[in-house]
Design an enzyme around this catalytic site. Structure first.
Site, PDB file in Angstrom:
ATOM      1  N   GLU A 110      -4.870  -2.360   0.694  1.00 21.67           N
ATOM      2  CA  GLU A 110      -6.027  -2.395   1.588  1.00 21.67           C
ATOM      3  C   GLU A 110      -6.571  -0.995   1.847  1.00 21.67           C
ATOM      4  OE1 GLU A 110      -5.088  -6.411   4.235  1.00 21.67           O
ATOM      5  OE2 GLU A 110      -4.271  -4.480   4.870  1.00 21.67           O
ATOM      6  N   GLY A 151      -0.297  -8.556   7.483  1.00 18.26           N
ATOM      7  CA  GLY A 151      -0.090  -9.452   6.349  1.00 18.26           C
ATOM      8  C   GLY A 151       0.686  -8.827   5.211  1.00 18.26           C
ATOM      9  N   ASP A 178     -12.761  -6.489   5.360  1.00 18.61           N
ATOM     10  CA  ASP A 178     -11.355  -6.790   5.609  1.00 18.61           C
ATOM     11  C   ASP A 178     -11.157  -7.055   7.097  1.00 18.61           C
ATOM     12  OD1 ASP A 178      -8.660  -7.159   5.179  1.00 18.61           O
ATOM     13  OD2 ASP A 178      -8.319  -5.194   4.263  1.00 18.61           O
ATOM     14  N   GLY A 211      -5.649 -11.581   4.592  1.00 19.02           N
ATOM     15  CA  GLY A 211      -5.348 -12.087   5.927  1.00 19.02           C
ATOM     16  C   GLY A 211      -6.187 -13.305   6.249  1.00 19.02           C
ATOM     17  N   ASP A 251      -5.630  -5.842  12.587  1.00 16.19           N
ATOM     18  CA  ASP A 251      -4.734  -6.341  13.626  1.00 16.19           C
ATOM     19  C   ASP A 251      -5.101  -5.771  14.989  1.00 16.19           C
ATOM     20  OD1 ASP A 251      -2.908  -7.871  11.878  1.00 16.19           O
ATOM     21  OD2 ASP A 251      -2.479  -5.905  11.033  1.00 16.19           O
TER      22      ASP A 251
END
Length: 260
Positions: free
Chosen positions: A111, A105, A89, A34, A92
């Site tokens: 992930e 993404g 990471d 992302g 959102d």
């Protein structure tokens, strides 16, 4: 060059810059996917090239793997690493318990696998990603292409009995064709508005035939690093119950902006 960045990009950058302080020599590090995670990969690459940091990175997507290799990070697979010291990471959305929605993404499956194979997960985000309750951001659900319309119908039917406000769903598209993940699957985005019980929702959705994984990350994140457009950074540790504040000087990192 930093003056050309928007406040949101500045916030993402300072969060990423602060998060790489957790990375130590010799670590095996999960590399997220992302826009915010891309800043983190660039910051790590700078440490590798200029300070001799020796790490091995496990990327969560093909595009992260390409970026990591470009900036000089040694890339290995999760099978080679077996277990990771930490993963950094983006997200959102995140709430006060550091539960997350991820997958905007399209890399939620890798992930989640990488994050759960780590001793620690650190999330980097701008302040706009913090919410009182998850659900405003569409919840991604990865499904296999075979029978995806049936999976979509089952998802909508299941949502009726869950503590969510909405039940609409859409197949994620890439132009005129369905968006395809790195594993060759589709993504169905659930427009829930509000998720009352995220843990229950995550468990129930994964029981539907055809569903591979969903974008709710429950009890996985340990630390969130929140960036602000003025350079301020907050580090929240859910396990230690601590909140630290810092500020990043953009002038110290102008060389990172040379590609923009």
């Amino acid at each position: 060059m930093s003056g050309e960045l928007s406040p949101i990009d500045k916030a993402k950058f300072v969060a990423a810059k602060r998060a790489v302080d957790f990375v130590e020599d010799g670590m095996r590090v999960g590399l997220g996917t992302g826009s915010t995670a891309a800043w983190m990969v660039r910051c790590l690459g700078e440490l590798v090239r200029e300070e001799g940091l020796q790490i091995k990175g496990v990327p969560t997507s093909n595009r992260t793997a390409e970026l990591a290799a470009d900036v000089g990070i040694e890339v290995i697979s999760l099978d080679e690493a077996k277990w990771l010291d930490l993963t950094i990471d983006g997200a959102d959305e995140f709430d006060s318990d550091l539960n997350l929605i991820k997958g905007g993404g399209g890399a939620l499956l890798q992930e989640k696998i990488v994050a759960t194979a780590s001793d620690q997960m650190i999330v980097i985000a701008d302040s706009a990603k913090e919410v009182a309750q998850l659900g405003a951001f569409p919840l991604p659900v990865e499904v296999i292409p075979f029978g995806w319309q049936t999976s979509k119908a089952l998802l909508e039917e299941t949502l009726i009995n869950l503590d969510v406000l909405g039940s609409d769903s859409t197949l994620r598209m890439n132009g005129d064709a369905p968006f395809v993940t790195d594993e060759g699957n589709y993504i169905i985005d659930l427009h829930l508005t509000r998720i009352g019980n995220a843990r229950q929702t995550a468990l129930v959705l994964n029981q539907i035939p055809g569903v591979v994984e969903n974008g709710l990350f429950i009890d996985i994140c340990d630390i969130v690093v929140v960036g602000h457009g003025d350079g301020r950074v907050e580090v929240r540790d859910i396990n230690a119950g601590t909140l630290e504040e810092d500020k990043i000087d953009f002038l110290e990192s102008e060389n990172l902006f040379s590609d923009f």
